[in-house]
Structures are given as structure tokens and as C-alpha cells.
Design a protein around this motif. Structure first.
Motif, PDB file in Angstrom:
ATOM      1  N   LYS A 128       6.522   5.204  -5.799  1.00 35.61           N
ATOM      2  CA  LYS A 128       7.264   5.719  -3.877  1.00 35.61           C
ATOM      3  C   LYS A 128       6.181   5.461  -2.484  1.00 35.61           C
ATOM      4  N   ARG A 129       7.167   5.926  -1.672  1.00 32.70           N
ATOM      5  CA  ARG A 129       6.424   5.813  -0.133  1.00 32.70           C
ATOM      6  C   ARG A 129       5.932   6.198   0.358  1.00 32.70           C
ATOM      7  N   ALA A 130       4.857   6.565   0.959  1.00 32.22           N
ATOM      8  CA  ALA A 130       3.607   7.880   0.822  1.00 32.22           C
ATOM      9  C   ALA A 130       4.749   8.157   2.467  1.00 32.22           C
ATOM     10  N   THR A 131       5.030   7.248   3.175  1.00 32.29           N
ATOM     11  CA  THR A 131       5.229   7.257   4.928  1.00 32.29           C
ATOM     12  C   THR A 131       6.332   8.283   5.038  1.00 32.29           C
ATOM     13  N   GLN A 140       1.076  -0.862  -0.236  1.00 32.62           N
ATOM     14  CA  GLN A 140      -0.284  -0.155   0.282  1.00 32.62           C
ATOM     15  C   GLN A 140       0.782   1.680  -0.140  1.00 32.62           C
ATOM     16  N   ASN A 141       2.326   1.231  -0.757  1.00 29.84           N
ATOM     17  CA  ASN A 141       2.783   2.615  -0.307  1.00 29.84           C
ATOM     18  C   ASN A 141       2.819   2.828   1.185  1.00 29.84           C
ATOM     19  N   ARG A 142       3.640   2.310   1.998  1.00 29.56           N
ATOM     20  CA  ARG A 142       3.995   2.494   3.090  1.00 29.56           C
ATOM     21  C   ARG A 142       5.222   1.974   3.296  1.00 29.56           C
ATOM     22  N   LEU A 143       5.498   2.089   4.824  1.00 26.85           N
ATOM     23  CA  LEU A 143       6.893   1.664   5.159  1.00 26.85           C
ATOM     24  C   LEU A 143       6.444   0.252   6.271  1.00 26.85           C
TER      25      LEU A 143
END
Lengths: 346, 147
Positions: B33-36, A31-34
Motif C-alpha cells: 500500500k502506498r504511504a503517500t 519505497q511505497n511512495r507515489l
């Protein structure tokens, strides 16, 4: 015997913390998080914290529950999930806890006991959402068990056995060769439709998305384990991950050659076979085990991947899909397989 | 009424669509790209106009504020309390200047109303406290922005 039980039990129980990590981090990455990445390298020790939290939480039962069934239910869910692995050979045909003649039938019969635990949990919780969740789970599991059973009838007809060891041995043979590459006689090449049916209905059997209606947090809060906390809830989670593992193990045993070498592994085994029987046996057993674990792991990842991709079914869609699509397809698959065997193609 | 969508025969098996969906999530996992924003190490960049923690502008250690009472009048949350006093040179100044940080809604109207360019909202947004906090005059006189 006890060694084998030990290996399987340790393996199955350590699946839960690993899967906790994979589920959290995998879902975040999809989900494009880390995701959790602070404790340990890449957050690897996060599941240690999760487990510690479960252990130190207060083990509390609400006042309105039926205490006996409330505390019995998590066990009834966990024990069958663990028991199912007994007939699956995990590293060569010597490494199987109980080489039962009924084989795969034992798997199905024990796995379907798990639904009693879920119904028990829902009923004992004395909560309408829990009860609704467990009702759904019973309807869902019973209707998808039919497909689950029927989808491997074709395989049983081809391999002429219900013993998983025999099935895996039979899958070691070569189906056909193209330009020097041997295509093994894996179940997926013999029964592609059966594989898809088994895959879909094992998703439903393990209550994973897109079939997680018993939990359905949007409409049922948490379903059957709503009133549970601390280690009791952790047991439900453990049961879910263990039944996922068992489903993955069955999928790889039935359709991907079980402990048979992955492509390339026979070459590694050939490197170590220097005439010493003990060493050769040890290396081949180890490589068989590694092949099996890799197959299981990729299916586990597939479970996680699907969970964070697909939305949940509506209940009527679920029932329609089970009875009107999967069941006729499974019956058709059995018929066509029988016809092909009669004609001598398979 | 439910709108009946047309689904082809093969779409009813969902399989192709499921594989497409799986490819989308995998593509996101591998390439997106990571949103965090990893908070203590990375910070979100806010605009210069961001309205955060308050301060009173001072020149040569003397606050600009003349206790004209325009900011407590305009304040919609009524969070500013001023007690006015007089200096030896007959100039009005605030003896007490308190802002209740939990009542404040950071609308910035005090900043707009101030004729002396005294009360300002800085860019600081990390204002978490363990108890109800009233910003005293000494605290507000710390120059934590350059507006």
C-alpha cells in the motif's frame, strides 16, 4: 553516417529526461511512495520541469575554484560517455557509427577517460569533500576496470573477435534446442560467470549504487560535483545516465545478443516479409532496433532497481570485493574458458 | 571492537542475498500500500482531541469569555493578550483578545484553564501565513469547531 550519429545522439540525450522520470518515480514506487505525479499524465512531464529548472538556474562558479578546470571537467566527463556508443551496433550490423577493428577495446579505453573528468572536477573544486570523492572514484574505477576487462576475455576467446558486430552476429546462432525451442548462442549462456562479473563491475564503473562512493552523500555531501550547480551539474547527471546507457548497451550486446531478435520477434518479422526486399529490410531493421532498445531499457530499470535496494559499500569492503573476490574470479573464468576451448567443449 | 559475524562461503559473494533483497523491493513496488497522502485531495484523519487553530466559543453572538485572565496566566508561551472591559450590565468582557499564532505552542492549557468554556482549539491545522499573524478577537469569534 550522419544519420546514424543523429539517431545515437538524440537517443542518448533523450535518455536523461526519461531516466530522471524513471529514477524519481521508480524510487518512489519501490519505497511505497507515489513520487511526482502531478505534471502531465502520471507525472510524465516532470522531467521537463527538471530540465527547465536546470537551464534557468544561475551558472555560478564559487570564488575558490580553479575556473579553467572547473568549467572543463563536466565536458571531459560527458564527451567520453557519449563517444563510447560509437562502436555499438544498434539495429543490425549496418547501423554502427564506426566499425572499428578494435571494437570493445575502444569502448573500454574511452570509458576510462571519464575518470579524468571526475578527478578534474574534484581537484578544481578546491574542496576537501570533492577531492576525497574524486580520489575514491579514481581508486574505484581503476580497480574495477581490471575486472571489467578480464570478464569479457572469455567471450573474446569464444567469438574469436573484438568487433562488436561480429560478436552479435555470432550470438544469432543456435546453441542447442530443447523441444523445438531454440536457445540462442547468447553470451550469458556461454559465460554466466563472466556476465555477473561484468554486471557488477559496470555498476562500479558507472558510479551507481551500491558503488557510488565518489558521491556518497552521507559522508561526502555530494562528492566530486559538490560545488557544481545549474547546467554544469546537469552535465554530470547526463554523463551518469549516458554511461549507464552505454553499460546497458554493452551488457546486452555482449551477453544478450545485442540487436538480435527477442523471442517472438522473428515471427513478427516473418509476417511482414512478403517478398519485397526493401520492406523486409526496413521491418527487420526496425525490429532489431526495438529489440535492442527493450534490452537496454530492462537493464536501465535493473540499475534503478538495484540502486533503491542495496546500501552502499564501505570503502575497504569495496576494495576487498574488487581485488580479492572479483579479480580472482575473473582470472579463474578466463582459465576455465581457455581449458574448455582447448578441450573442444565450447 | 567489530563483532565478527559468521558468513558462509557462498554468502561472501552476496549474490543470493542481493536477489532476495531485490525481490523484497519488487514485492513492495507491486503489492504494498502506498504511504503517500495526496494532500489537497486527501486529508489525514486526526483525532477529535487534535489541537489546531483557536476560537472563542460564543452563545447567541456573545462570547463566553469574561476576561478572567486565567489563560494568559497559564499560557507557557505567553502568546495571549487580553484587555478587559466592562459592559453596560456590569459584566466583564475582553475588549481585545489577541493570540500570537507563531508564539503559540498549541499545548491546550488555556482550554483546560478556562472556567467559562470559552477558548477552544479546533481541528484546523492548515494555518500557513505569509507574515507574522496575530489572531484578533473578530477572527477568533468565528465558530470553527464544535467543542
Amino acid at each position: 553516417m550522419f544519420l546514424k550519429i543523429g539517431i545515437v545522439l538524440v537517443g542518448l540525450l533523450s535518455v536523461t529526461p526519461i531516466m530522471l522520470f524513471v529514477e524519481r518515480r521508480g524510487s518512489a514506487l519501490l519505497q511505497n511512495r507515489l513520487g511526482p505525479n502531478r505534471f502531465g499524465p502520471q507525472g510524465l512531464l516532470q522531467s521537463v520541469l527538471d530540465v527547465l529548472k536546470f537551464i534557468f538556474k544561475e551558472d555560478r562558479a564559487p570564488g575558490h575554484v580553479n575556473k579553467f578546470y572547473f568549467s572543463l571537467a563536466p565536458l571531459v566527463v560527458v564527451v567520453p560517455a557519449l563517444m563510447t556508443f560509437a562502436v555499438i551496433p544498434f539495429a543490425g550490423n549496418d547501423f554502427i557509427i564506426a566499425n572499428l577493428d578494435v571494437g570493445i577495446l575502444y569502448c573500454f579505453s574511452i570509458a576510462s577517460l571519464g575518470v579524468y573528468g571526475i578527478i578534474m572536477a574534484g581537484w578544481a573544486s578546491n574542496n576537501k569533500y570533492s577531492l576525497l570523492g574524486s580520489l575514491r572514484s579514481s581508486a574505484q574505477m581503476i580497480s574495477y576496470e581490471l575486472t571489467l576487462g578480464l570478464s569479457i576475455v572469455g567471450l573474446i576467446m569464444i567469438f574469436q573477435s573484438v568487433k562488436l558486430g561480429d560478436m552479435v552476429s555470432a550470438q544469432g546462432e543456435t546453441l542447442f534446442s530443447i523441444g523445438g525451442i531454440d536457445v540462442p548462442k547468447w553470451g550469458i549462456f556461454l559465460q554466466p560467470v563472466g556476465f555477473i562479473l561484468f554486471l557488477v563491475s559496470s555498476f562500479a564503473e558507472t558510479n551507481r549504487l551500491p558503488f557510488d562512493l565518489p558521491e556518497g552523500e552521507a559522508e561526502l555531501i555530494a562528492g566530486y560535483h559538490l560545488e557544481y550547480g545549474s547546467m554544469r551539474f546537469a552535465l554530470f547527471m547526463l554523463a551518469e545516465f549516458v554511461s549507464m546507457t552505454v553499460a546497458s548497451a554493452l551488457l546486452s550486446t555482449l551477453f544478450f545478443g545485442g540487436w538480435q531478435y527477442l523471442p517472438g520477434f522473428s515471427w513478427i518479422a516473418h509476417l511482414f516479409s512478403d517478398g519485397n526486399i526493401a520492406v523486409t529490410y526496413l521491418v527487420s531493421t526496425l525490429l532489431h532496433g526495438i529489440s535492442f532498445v527493450i534490452k537496454i531499457a530492462s537493464f536501465m530499470w535493473f540499475f534503478v532497481w538495484v540502486r533503491w535496494t542495496l546500501p552502499r559499500f564501505r570503502f575497504d569492503q569495496l576494495m576487498n570485493f574488487g581485488w580479492k573476490v572479483l579479480l580472482p574470479l575473473a582470472l579463474l573464468n578466463v582459465f576455465v574458458t581457455g581449458l574448455l576451448i582447448y578441450l573442444g567443449v565450447l | 571492537m567489530l563483532a565478527q559475524r559468521k558468513t558462509g562461503f557462498f554468502n561472501k559473494f552476496y549474490l543470493v542475498e542481493i536477489i532476495k533483497g531485490l525481490m523484497i523491493t519488487m514485492r513492495n513496488m507491486l503489492f504494498a500500500k502506498r504511504a503517500t497522502i495526496q494532500f489537497p485531495e486527501e486529508r489525514r484523519d486526526y483525532s477529535e482531541k487534535f489541537r489546531g487553530q483557536h476560537y472563542i466559543k460564543s452563545v447567541n453572538g456573545v462570547e463566553n469569555c469574561t476576561a478572567c485572565m486565567l489563560c494568559p496566566t497559564v499560557c507557557p508561551a505567553e502568546c495571549i493578550h487580553i484587555v478587559a472591559g466592562e459592559r453596560e450590565d456590569k459584566e466583564k468582557y475582553p475588549i481585545k483578545f489577541e493570540i500570537d499564532s507563531l508564539r503559540c505552542c498549541f499545548c491546550g492549557m488555556c482550554e483546560e484553564a478556562c472556567p467559562k468554556d470559552a477558548i477552544k482549539l479546533s481541528n484546523i491545522y492548515e494555518m500557513s501565513q505569509q507574515n507574522r499573524t496575530v489572531y484578533e478577537k473578530e477572527f477568533l469569534l468565528e465558530q470553527r469547531g464544535n467543542k
